[in-house]
Design a protein around this motif. Sequence first.
Motif, short mmCIF file in Angstrom:
data_model
loop_
_atom_site.label_atom_id
_atom_site.label_comp_id
_atom_site.label_asym_id
_atom_site.label_seq_id
_atom_site.Cartn_x
_atom_site.Cartn_y
_atom_site.Cartn_z
N GLU A 75 0.84 -1.20 0.00
CA GLU A 75 0.00 0.00 0.00
C GLU A 75 0.88 1.25 0.00
O GLU A 75 1.58 1.51 0.98
CB GLU A 75 -0.91 -0.01 1.23
N VAL A 76 0.85 2.01 -1.11
CA VAL A 76 1.68 3.21 -1.18
C VAL A 76 0.85 4.49 -1.21
O VAL A 76 1.41 5.58 -1.25
CB VAL A 76 2.62 3.17 -2.41
N SER A 77 -0.46 4.36 -1.16
CA SER A 77 -1.28 5.57 -1.22
C SER A 77 -1.21 6.39 0.07
O SER A 77 -1.55 7.56 0.07
CB SER A 77 -2.74 5.20 -1.52
N LYS A 78 -0.74 5.81 1.15
CA LYS A 78 -0.66 6.51 2.44
C LYS A 78 0.70 7.16 2.66
O LYS A 78 1.21 7.18 3.76
CB LYS A 78 -0.93 5.52 3.58
N GLY A 79 1.29 7.70 1.65
CA GLY A 79 2.58 8.36 1.78
C GLY A 79 2.46 9.87 1.65
O GLY A 79 1.37 10.43 1.67
#
Length: 167
Positions: free
Chosen positions: A133-137
Motif C-alpha cells: 500500500e503506497v497511497s498513504k505516503g
Amino acid sequence: MLILLAFIIVFHITSAALLFISTIDNAWWVGDNFSTDVWRMCATNTSTCMAITSEFNEYQSIQAVQAAMILSTIFCCVAFLVFILQLFRLKQGERFVLTSIIQLLSCLCVMIAASIYTDRHEELHQSHGYRMEVSKGQYGYSFVLAWIAFAFTLISGVMYLVLRKRK
C-alpha cells in the motif's frame, strides 16, 4: 565582474545538481516502509526494489515525468556548455540569449514533470502493480528538490537574459 561570473557559474551548477538528484534519487513519494520515484518502488524494511513498468495503471504519466526530467537535466547541462562557449565567443556588450533560451527550456521541462506528478499522484499510487500500500505516503525530498530546481532554472534563465558581456 569576476565575482558575478563565479556566482552565475555556481548557481548554474547548483541547478544542474538539483536536477540530477531529483531525477535519480528514490524519494518522490515516501511512506513509513517504502519510497518511490519515477523509476522504481523500494521497500525500506526488506531493501527490495521493483521497477515501475507498463503493468501500472498510470504508466504513461510516469513516462512523461521521466522524459521531462531527463530533458530538463540535458537542457541544463547544454545551457552550461553554451554559456562557457558564449563567454569566449561573444563580443562585448552582447547578451547570453541562447543560453537563456536553453535554460528556460530546462525550467519548462522540470515544471511540466513536477506538475504532472503533482496532478496525477493519487492515480499513480492507487495502482495494483505495487506489492504494498503506497497511497498513504507523502511527497519526498526529491519531489521538493524538483520544484526548487524549477525556481533555480527560472532565475538562472532570467539572469542570462539580463546578463551582458563586460570587460
